[in-house]
Write a protein that holds these residues in place. Structure first.
Motif, PDB file in Angstrom:
ATOM      1  N   PHE A  90     -51.762  42.575  -7.005  1.00  0.00           N
ATOM      2  CA  PHE A  90     -52.668  41.519  -6.563  1.00  0.00           C
ATOM      3  C   PHE A  90     -53.355  41.969  -5.282  1.00  0.00           C
ATOM      4  O   PHE A  90     -52.716  42.462  -4.357  1.00  0.00           O
ATOM      5  N   HIS A  91     -54.693  41.817  -5.242  1.00  0.00           N
ATOM      6  CA  HIS A  91     -55.476  42.177  -4.064  1.00  0.00           C
ATOM      7  C   HIS A  91     -55.946  40.889  -3.378  1.00  0.00           C
ATOM      8  O   HIS A  91     -56.891  40.243  -3.842  1.00  0.00           O
ATOM      9  N   PRO A  92     -55.316  40.487  -2.292  1.00  0.00           N
ATOM     10  CA  PRO A  92     -55.668  39.232  -1.620  1.00  0.00           C
ATOM     11  C   PRO A  92     -57.119  39.155  -1.177  1.00  0.00           C
ATOM     12  O   PRO A  92     -57.734  38.075  -1.213  1.00  0.00           O
ATOM     13  N   SER A  93     -57.705  40.272  -0.755  1.00  0.00           N
ATOM     14  CA  SER A  93     -59.069  40.230  -0.220  1.00  0.00           C
ATOM     15  C   SER A  93     -60.087  39.792  -1.261  1.00  0.00           C
ATOM     16  O   SER A  93     -61.118  39.207  -0.938  1.00  0.00           O
ATOM     17  N   ILE A  94     -59.781  40.072  -2.532  1.00  0.00           N
ATOM     18  CA  ILE A  94     -60.704  39.673  -3.601  1.00  0.00           C
ATOM     19  C   ILE A  94     -60.090  38.607  -4.506  1.00  0.00           C
ATOM     20  O   ILE A  94     -60.706  38.213  -5.505  1.00  0.00           O
ATOM     21  N   ASN A  95     -58.856  38.218  -4.170  1.00  0.00           N
ATOM     22  CA  ASN A  95     -58.152  37.193  -4.932  1.00  0.00           C
ATOM     23  C   ASN A  95     -58.125  37.545  -6.428  1.00  0.00           C
ATOM     24  O   ASN A  95     -58.432  36.730  -7.286  1.00  0.00           O
ATOM     25  N   HIS A  96     -57.746  38.781  -6.698  1.00  0.00           N
ATOM     26  CA  HIS A  96     -57.790  39.266  -8.077  1.00  0.00           C
ATOM     27  C   HIS A  96     -56.655  40.256  -8.327  1.00  0.00           C
ATOM     28  O   HIS A  96     -56.275  41.020  -7.436  1.00  0.00           O
ATOM     29  N   SER A  97     -56.132  40.232  -9.549  1.00  0.00           N
ATOM     30  CA  SER A  97     -55.075  41.162  -9.944  1.00  0.00           C
ATOM     31  C   SER A  97     -55.641  42.250 -10.850  1.00  0.00           C
ATOM     32  O   SER A  97     -56.516  41.985 -11.677  1.00  0.00           O
ATOM     33  N   LYS A  98     -55.128  43.457 -10.690  1.00  0.00           N
ATOM     34  CA  LYS A  98     -55.545  44.572 -11.535  1.00  0.00           C
ATOM     35  C   LYS A  98     -54.319  45.386 -11.940  1.00  0.00           C
ATOM     36  O   LYS A  98     -53.277  45.351 -11.274  1.00  0.00           O
TER      37      LYS A  98
ATOM     38  N   GLU B 296     -56.022  53.805 -11.790  1.00  0.00           N
ATOM     39  CA  GLU B 296     -56.301  52.613 -12.583  1.00  0.00           C
ATOM     40  C   GLU B 296     -55.720  52.745 -13.986  1.00  0.00           C
ATOM     41  O   GLU B 296     -55.606  53.841 -14.542  1.00  0.00           O
ATOM     42  N   TRP B 297     -55.360  51.610 -14.540  1.00  0.00           N
ATOM     43  CA  TRP B 297     -54.884  51.540 -15.927  1.00  0.00           C
ATOM     44  C   TRP B 297     -56.098  51.439 -16.838  1.00  0.00           C
ATOM     45  O   TRP B 297     -56.979  50.612 -16.622  1.00  0.00           O
ATOM     46  N   LEU B 298     -56.160  52.290 -17.849  1.00  0.00           N
ATOM     47  CA  LEU B 298     -57.273  52.259 -18.790  1.00  0.00           C
ATOM     48  C   LEU B 298     -56.887  51.440 -20.012  1.00  0.00           C
ATOM     49  O   LEU B 298     -55.901  51.749 -20.686  1.00  0.00           O
ATOM     50  N   SER B 299     -57.663  50.404 -20.294  1.00  0.00           N
ATOM     51  CA  SER B 299     -57.401  49.602 -21.484  1.00  0.00           C
ATOM     52  C   SER B 299     -57.870  50.358 -22.714  1.00  0.00           C
ATOM     53  O   SER B 299     -58.791  51.169 -22.654  1.00  0.00           O
ATOM     54  N   GLY B 300     -57.222  50.107 -23.828  1.00  0.00           N
ATOM     55  CA  GLY B 300     -57.562  50.788 -25.069  1.00  0.00           C
ATOM     56  C   GLY B 300     -56.309  51.282 -25.748  1.00  0.00           C
ATOM     57  O   GLY B 300     -55.187  50.833 -25.437  1.00  0.00           O
ATOM     58  N   VAL B 301     -56.479  52.212 -26.673  1.00  0.00           N
ATOM     59  CA  VAL B 301     -55.348  52.737 -27.435  1.00  0.00           C
ATOM     60  C   VAL B 301     -55.409  54.257 -27.450  1.00  0.00           C
ATOM     61  O   VAL B 301     -56.458  54.866 -27.238  1.00  0.00           O
ATOM     62  N   GLU B 302     -54.278  54.860 -27.714  1.00  0.00           N
ATOM     63  CA  GLU B 302     -54.217  56.314 -27.851  1.00  0.00           C
ATOM     64  C   GLU B 302     -54.983  56.739 -29.104  1.00  0.00           C
ATOM     65  O   GLU B 302     -54.876  56.111 -30.156  1.00  0.00           O
ATOM     66  N   ALA B 303     -55.771  57.780 -28.969  1.00  0.00           N
ATOM     67  CA  ALA B 303     -56.575  58.248 -30.100  1.00  0.00           C
ATOM     68  C   ALA B 303     -55.680  58.716 -31.255  1.00  0.00           C
ATOM     69  O   ALA B 303     -54.610  59.286 -31.035  1.00  0.00           O
TER      70      ALA B 303
ATOM     71  N   ASP C 120     -53.932  45.940   1.240  1.00  0.00           N
ATOM     72  CA  ASP C 120     -54.486  44.858   0.424  1.00  0.00           C
ATOM     73  C   ASP C 120     -53.872  44.808  -0.972  1.00  0.00           C
ATOM     74  O   ASP C 120     -54.557  44.630  -1.973  1.00  0.00           O
ATOM     75  N   THR C 121     -52.568  44.988  -1.071  1.00  0.00           N
ATOM     76  CA  THR C 121     -51.915  44.926  -2.384  1.00  0.00           C
ATOM     77  C   THR C 121     -50.579  44.209  -2.288  1.00  0.00           C
ATOM     78  O   THR C 121     -49.846  44.344  -1.302  1.00  0.00           O
ATOM     79  N   GLU C 122     -50.297  43.452  -3.315  1.00  0.00           N
ATOM     80  CA  GLU C 122     -48.986  42.828  -3.482  1.00  0.00           C
ATOM     81  C   GLU C 122     -48.522  43.123  -4.900  1.00  0.00           C
ATOM     82  O   GLU C 122     -49.274  42.919  -5.863  1.00  0.00           O
ATOM     83  N   LEU C 123     -47.307  43.624  -5.031  1.00  0.00           N
ATOM     84  CA  LEU C 123     -46.775  43.971  -6.346  1.00  0.00           C
ATOM     85  C   LEU C 123     -46.373  42.712  -7.112  1.00  0.00           C
ATOM     86  O   LEU C 123     -45.580  41.909  -6.634  1.00  0.00           O
ATOM     87  N   ILE C 124     -46.933  42.558  -8.300  1.00  0.00           N
ATOM     88  CA  ILE C 124     -46.584  41.421  -9.154  1.00  0.00           C
ATOM     89  C   ILE C 124     -45.558  41.831 -10.202  1.00  0.00           C
ATOM     90  O   ILE C 124     -44.575  41.136 -10.438  1.00  0.00           O
ATOM     91  N   SER C 125     -45.797  42.988 -10.854  1.00  0.00           N
ATOM     92  CA  SER C 125     -44.854  43.439 -11.879  1.00  0.00           C
ATOM     93  C   SER C 125     -44.903  44.948 -12.001  1.00  0.00           C
ATOM     94  O   SER C 125     -45.877  45.599 -11.611  1.00  0.00           O
TER      95      SER C 125
END
Length: 312
Positions: free
Chosen positions: A40-48, A113-120, A17-22
């Motif tokens: 991109f995850h087609p089953s949920i129609n969402h990119s992460k 998973e990629w964690l959003s935020g900045v390095e401390a 259930d994954t397609e590489l976008i970048s």
């Protein structure tokens, strides 16, 4: 479309259930070259967004096992303290036996998973860093552990013979013949808790509530005072203050259990030269891999410090 043409899209063929976008190279990693992926995850129609953490020559040299990293991240996924793993990626290798119907699996990487935020930054205070260390030591115990003698022996086997000077042999023989100064029962240790591995929502953050830790590749069961010693060195912390902050927070989260600060201070100090010993071998291997002059410079400084230590 893939941003960097050198990323091998076939690496992800086993992901459901994954397609590489970048894909783009992440900078700053010392042990390996990681990639930031958008899938991109087609089953949920969402990119992460995710991070590809490969198994490579460097990870093998440094004794890193992605399956251990995956197992621990899976074990602590509900704590919100680390990135959640998506999948350990393996490939089927033909067996060395004559029968071509047999195959073995080979780990080729890990997707987390990629964690959003900045390095401390230093805004995330030394006290908060020691408190974060205490939280790590409350996590479930991994079923593999760091043995410093064994890790040093592993590093030694990969050292180029150009480094085999009389000084380095003296350091190696000294530490490999000394008993390890184990002071406390094993717990979950990160063994690379620098601010560079702490992700916070913004540079102004000074709270551990939202702080997360990345790069668990060295994590293992081990003596918590060794882990604290490594954190002190990695962040140039004041030893006594770090032990004080750590013990106070451990007491707070352990139902007011009293932690003997002098006992912890003694244990941490005993581990410091061992941390330098591992770092010396690590930098020499790093220099062999990447020919970075600063790695050799760091190694030579540590070597001189350790020669002075063993000759006391």
């Amino acid at each position: 479309m893939v941003d960097d043409e050198h990323f091998d899209c076939d690496l992800l063929i086993a992901l459901p259930d994954t397609e590489l976008i970048s894909a783009s190279v992440l900078t700053g990693g010392l042990t390996n070259r990681c990639w930031k992926l958008t899938l991109f995850h087609p089953s949920i129609n969402h990119s992460k967004e995710y991070v590809w953490r490969p198994f490579s020559t460097s990870t093998q040299v440094f004794g890193i096992e992605r399956q251990h990293e995956y197992q621990l991240l899976s074990l602590i996924a509900d704590t919100e303290l680390a990135p959640k793993p998506l999948q350990l990626v393996v490939s089927a290798e033909p067996s060395a036996e004559k029968s071509t119907s047999q195959s073995t699996t080979q780990v080729i990487g890990l997707v987390v998973e990629w964690l959003s935020g900045v390095e401390a930054t230093t805004v995330f205070s030394d006290q908060r860093l020691c408190q974060l260390q205490a939280k790590v030591h409350q996590l479930p115990l991994p079923w593999w552990r760091l043995d410093v003698h064994q890790r040093a022996e592993h590093y030694w086997q990969y050292l180029h013979t150009d480094h085999h000077t009389s000084s380095l042999f003296s350091i190696y023989r000294f530490f490999q013949s000394q008993p390890l100064p184990v002071a406390f029962d094993d717990c979950c240790c990160h063994f690379d808790l620098g601010r560079y591995n702490v992700i916070v929502p913004s540079i102004n953050t000074d709270t551990i509530a939202s702080a997360k830790i990345i790069d668990w590749e060295y994590a293992a069961a081990g003596d918590p005072s060794l882990d604290l010693a490594m954190t002190i060195i990695a962040n140039a912390l004041d030893i006594e203050q770090a032990v004080h902050d750590y013990c106070d927070y451990r007491a707070l989260i352990n139902d007011e259990t009293v932690f003997n600060k002098q006992q912890w201070l003694t244990a941490v100090i005993a581990w410091l030269p061992w941390c330098q010993y591992l770092a010396l071998l690590w930098y020499l291997i790093g220099y062999d891999l990447w020919q970075q002059p600063e790695y050799l410079q760091q190694a030579l400084q540590l070597q001189q410090q350790l020669i002075e230590y063993i000759n006391k």
